[in-house]
Motif scaffolding. Sequence first.
Motif, PDB file in Angstrom:
ATOM      1  N   SER A  51      65.576  49.614 -59.146  1.00  0.00           N
ATOM      2  CA  SER A  51      65.109  49.787 -57.402  1.00  0.00           C
ATOM      3  C   SER A  51      65.014  48.401 -56.851  1.00  0.00           C
ATOM      4  O   SER A  51      64.751  47.498 -57.395  1.00  0.00           O
ATOM      5  CB  SER A  51      63.562  50.505 -57.782  1.00  0.00           C
ATOM      6  OG  SER A  51      63.792  51.754 -58.260  1.00  0.00           O
ATOM      7  N   ASP A  78      72.478  53.112 -57.036  1.00  0.00           N
ATOM      8  CA  ASP A  78      71.575  52.430 -56.124  1.00  0.00           C
ATOM      9  C   ASP A  78      72.190  51.191 -55.571  1.00  0.00           C
ATOM     10  O   ASP A  78      71.595  50.349 -54.962  1.00  0.00           O
ATOM     11  CB  ASP A  78      70.312  52.185 -57.068  1.00  0.00           C
ATOM     12  CG  ASP A  78      69.450  53.106 -57.498  1.00  0.00           C
ATOM     13  OD1 ASP A  78      69.652  54.259 -56.861  1.00  0.00           O
ATOM     14  OD2 ASP A  78      68.785  53.228 -58.554  1.00  0.00           O
ATOM     15  N   VAL A 135      65.217  53.133 -63.968  1.00  0.00           N
ATOM     16  CA  VAL A 135      64.962  53.401 -62.520  1.00  0.00           C
ATOM     17  C   VAL A 135      64.187  52.422 -62.005  1.00  0.00           C
ATOM     18  O   VAL A 135      64.474  51.765 -60.847  1.00  0.00           O
ATOM     19  CB  VAL A 135      64.391  54.896 -62.450  1.00  0.00           C
ATOM     20  CG1 VAL A 135      63.967  55.018 -60.670  1.00  0.00           C
ATOM     21  CG2 VAL A 135      65.382  55.902 -62.529  1.00  0.00           C
ATOM     22  N   ALA A 136      63.170  51.894 -62.599  1.00  0.00           N
ATOM     23  CA  ALA A 136      62.493  50.932 -62.122  1.00  0.00           C
ATOM     24  C   ALA A 136      63.109  49.629 -62.130  1.00  0.00           C
ATOM     25  O   ALA A 136      62.820  48.883 -61.043  1.00  0.00           O
ATOM     26  CB  ALA A 136      61.055  50.788 -63.011  1.00  0.00           C
TER      27      ALA A 136
END
Length: 493
Positions: A164, A343, A160-161
């Motif tokens: 992003s 994303d 996720v990091a």
Amino acid sequence: MLVSALVLLVAVAAVRLSSRTGLPSLLIYLGIGLVIGQDGLGVEFDNAELTQVLGYAALVVILAEGGLGTKWRQIRPAMPAAAVLATAGVAVSVGVTAAGAHYLVGLDWRPALIMGAVVSSTDAAAVFSVLRKVPLPPRLTGMLEAESGFNDAPVVILVVAFASAGPMESWYVLVGQIALQLAIGLAVGLAVGKLGEYGLRQVALPASGLYPIAVMALCVLAYAGGALAQGSGFLAVYVSAVVLGNSRLPHRPATRGFADGMAWIAQIGLFVLLGLLATPSELLRDFWAALAVGLVLTLVARPVSVVLCTLPFRLPWREQTLMSWAGLRGAVPIILATIPMVDQVEGSRRIFNIVFVLVVVFTLLQGPTLPWVARRLGLDKAGGTQDLDIESAPLERLRGHLIAVSIPDGSRMQGVEVAELRLPKGAAVTLVVREGSSFVPSPSTVLRHGDELLVVATDAVRDATERRLMAVGRGGKLAGWLGTAGSSALRQG
């Protein structure tokens, strides 16, 4: 419904095929998804976000089943090493694999780091299913199972990091986030597990089928509670399941059977869905890139992380070798590869294709060969006996319990006379079922493998009776005298 029923029936039949051929069943399920997909029968499906949501739900069920089947006494000595592998080991694996993806495949550093993080998590479903068929030493089995249950949390945070938008967080910020989320997940899992154990032991439910439902609901509650508390829901569900699975709950075998069936449905649905999301014509273009990343991961990143993380624990080189080869990947990396797709990270479709091919190729390589590698290393003997299957049903009005005991092959209860069980006062073997017929045993009746016993015990000695039965199953008729667990039950008798 017709299509779903047919897919389930084909998948169930495929389990039989995989058990005979040694081919991992997950590959067959992925194949089913590819066959009915847009390049096969024409079913179009490209919703990565829905796949991610359903994938997370399936992982909750799979982790719950794995935790319920995990023996705490087996993983407890391996917990420190497993914790290091699930944190520092993941970091090493991410760095080495990302470097390989950058220099060998030509990915930019952000996609390379995403790739390294995605494939650095060992898959709980693959590890649990393979290890239960391979008789490894308890320490190795416990270490691999605990690692696969713990390492999902830090990997999800890293993926996720990295996916992003904007600049990536500093390494010390990521370390702090991982530590905090793991701590919250651990606390929530322990709280839900302990409170659930207390509640289920205090409340006599009107139907035995309600106990498995309650246990699975508690596991899902742990995941949701951990996630809402900004912690690791995956760690919470695994920890709560381990607590509940090692508690003296009524109808434990029935609960395990229910969870096992739910996990099979979750695995089948998950892998078929992932197969639908993939496009075979695109997968072939990234075959060599997937092979290059997979070789770096399997032959460099995994062995380096295992060696560095197990140095303080002085793990023999043979066990380090097996640990390196047993870092199985499965559905988890493919699900995590949908995060950059959701994303809309540039190149995310290629990341998904590479991960998909990598999982298929190296699962096909590692899964069937793991028993052979264990034999070649001389690690294919578990070194222990198989535990009894014990199911306890409450008799609320009579203030007692019926305890059903199955004696498996490998149990040291073989050859023990009923009188030599030395059960506590207030407990007695009332019935033996042997080869389809039942009889009331005498004190001199010799027990055999395959026997099923019906033991009646009062509420006061139920726990002591179960401890004594487990002790005899592990240590034979001299269990109490030889110091095997269960001597407290002997004293009560």
